[in-house]
Motif scaffolding. Structure first.
Motif, short mmCIF file in Angstrom:
data_model
loop_
_atom_site.label_atom_id
_atom_site.label_comp_id
_atom_site.label_asym_id
_atom_site.label_seq_id
_atom_site.Cartn_x
_atom_site.Cartn_y
_atom_site.Cartn_z
N PRO A 40 1.01 -1.49 0.00
CA PRO A 40 -0.01 0.13 0.07
C PRO A 40 1.00 1.55 -0.11
N LEU A 41 2.14 0.91 0.37
CA LEU A 41 3.08 2.81 0.90
C LEU A 41 3.31 2.75 -1.24
N LEU A 42 3.54 2.15 -1.71
CA LEU A 42 3.96 2.26 -2.65
C LEU A 42 2.47 1.99 -3.96
N ALA A 43 1.35 2.22 -3.15
CA ALA A 43 0.46 1.75 -4.49
C ALA A 43 0.27 3.71 -5.58
N SER A 44 0.25 4.43 -4.73
CA SER A 44 0.53 5.95 -5.67
C SER A 44 1.92 5.87 -6.42
N THR A 45 2.97 5.11 -6.76
CA THR A 45 4.59 5.64 -7.11
C THR A 45 4.54 5.29 -8.55
N TYR A 47 4.67 2.49 -9.80
CA TYR A 47 5.24 0.79 -9.79
C TYR A 47 3.96 -0.48 -10.03
N PRO A 48 4.39 -1.83 -10.61
CA PRO A 48 2.91 -2.42 -9.37
C PRO A 48 3.88 -3.30 -8.56
N PRO A 49 3.36 -4.74 -7.78
CA PRO A 49 3.58 -4.44 -6.63
C PRO A 49 4.43 -5.13 -6.37
N LEU A 50 4.98 -5.42 -7.71
CA LEU A 50 6.67 -6.85 -8.02
C LEU A 50 6.96 -5.94 -6.65
N LEU A 51 7.48 -4.34 -7.34
CA LEU A 51 8.30 -3.59 -6.30
C LEU A 51 8.36 -3.96 -4.88
N GLU A 137 3.30 -13.60 -11.19
CA GLU A 137 3.29 -13.99 -12.63
C GLU A 137 2.44 -13.65 -13.14
N ASP A 138 0.80 -13.33 -12.69
CA ASP A 138 -0.07 -13.11 -13.71
C ASP A 138 0.17 -12.38 -14.65
N GLU A 139 0.88 -12.16 -15.82
CA GLU A 139 1.02 -11.07 -16.97
C GLU A 139 0.00 -10.40 -17.36
N SER A 140 -1.34 -10.38 -17.12
CA SER A 140 -2.11 -9.61 -16.81
C SER A 140 -2.24 -8.14 -16.38
N GLN A 141 -1.57 -8.53 -15.17
CA GLN A 141 -1.83 -7.58 -13.94
C GLN A 141 -0.96 -5.75 -14.19
N TYR A 142 0.00 -6.48 -15.24
CA TYR A 142 1.05 -5.87 -15.67
C TYR A 142 0.73 -4.79 -16.71
N ASP A 143 -0.13 -4.87 -17.42
CA ASP A 143 -0.80 -3.91 -18.48
C ASP A 143 -0.97 -2.12 -17.99
N ALA A 144 -1.31 -2.38 -17.13
CA ALA A 144 -1.58 -1.05 -16.20
C ALA A 144 -0.62 0.32 -16.20
N THR A 146 3.38 1.50 -16.89
CA THR A 146 4.71 2.22 -18.86
C THR A 146 5.51 0.97 -18.80
N LYS A 147 6.14 1.20 -19.86
CA LYS A 147 7.41 0.22 -20.35
C LYS A 147 8.25 0.55 -19.21
N SER A 148 8.83 2.01 -19.22
CA SER A 148 9.42 2.32 -18.24
C SER A 148 9.26 1.50 -16.65
N ALA A 149 8.28 1.55 -16.20
CA ALA A 149 8.13 1.27 -14.65
C ALA A 149 8.42 0.03 -14.48
#
Length: 252
Positions: A40-45, A47-51, A137-144, A146-149
């Motif tokens: 939750p601390l990184l939710a607004s950054t 970047y995906p939860p993977l970070l 590992e679910d690829e669909s969650q990363y669609d939202a 940016t490529k740089s992130a």
């Protein structure tokens, strides 16, 4: 040294089974808690939860495992060291190393292909209530994102969970903990593989795959008493997958 050589099981200090279980699962519990706290601390950054997970590994999991081993080294040697702590240091010849590496890599690939449907079945029937972001590992969650992130996060993943984490995990689980339950003889790698799967608290839906991988790595080390084998196999398997993921993102 044979797998059933009784003298091999008496040369290492032994942990009580409860202590061994605690030492196996504690890093996993702590890193899972850190992952849930960081998310939750990184939710607004952007970047995906993977970070959040990678930070938990870097700031909690790795320091805990290294800290336990170095603390044991301090007690044993009088200074911070892995000498006498990480065992199974006999070295096979490079020819034998290569043959075992190639053979075990093929076995890992076959086992992972076989167990994938089991993981899917377990996930769908027992863990479908979990939030989507927990399935890293679910690829669909990363669609939202940016490529740089994604390039940044998956580059970090390559380094942290592709190289650093499997290296330290092998030192800790197969080099430190496994020889200290070696009194169970040929069942030791199986027991260690089970505990290793429990350590992965954050992905118990992948229990079957992690159990098979941990058991296979354990038997390879148990057989040849060379921790380098499991380190190289684990790093190779993790790194190869993450390289493919990163290449896919770069090609977007």
């Amino acid at each position: 040294m044979e797998m059933n050589d009784p003298t091999a099981t008496r040369s290492y200090p032994q942990h009580a089974l409860g202590k061994s279980l605690l030492l196996h699962v504690s890093p996993g519990i702590l890193v899972t808690g850190a992952f849930l706290a960081f998310k939750p601390l990184l939710a607004s950054t952007g970047y995906p939860p993977l970070l959040a997970f990678l930070l938990a590994i870097l700031l909690v999991d790795l320091p805990v495992m290294l800290g336990v081993m170095l603390y044991e080294g301090k007690k044993l040697n009088g200074h911070y060291s892995l000498q006498g702590v990480v065992l199974y240091r006999e070295k096979v010849s490079w020819k034998e190393f290569g043959l075992i590496f190639v053979g075990a890599s093929l076995v890992v690939y076959i086992l992972m292909m076989m167990v994938t449907p089991i993981n899917t079945l377990i996930t769908d029937n027992l863990f479908s209530w979990l939030p989507d972001w927990i399935f890293l590992e679910d690829e669909s969650q990363y669609d939202a994102y940016t490529k740089s992130a994604l390039v940044l996060v998956f580059s970090l993943q390559l380094v942290i969970t592709g190289i650093l984490l499997p290296w330290v995990e092998e030192l800790y689980f197969r080099g430190y903990l496994m020889p200290r339950i070696s009194r169970f003889d040929m069942w030791t790698p199986l027991l260690g593989g089970f505990f290793f799967a429990l350590y992965h608290v954050w992905q118990l839906f992948g229990f079957a795959a992690v159990f098979l991988l941990g058991t296979l790595l354990g038997y390879v080390v148990w057989w040849k008493r060379d921790i380098r084998l499991s380190i190289s196999l684990h790093v190779f398997a993790n790194t190869l997958l993450r390289i493919f993921i990163l290449l896919g993102i770069l090609a977007m």
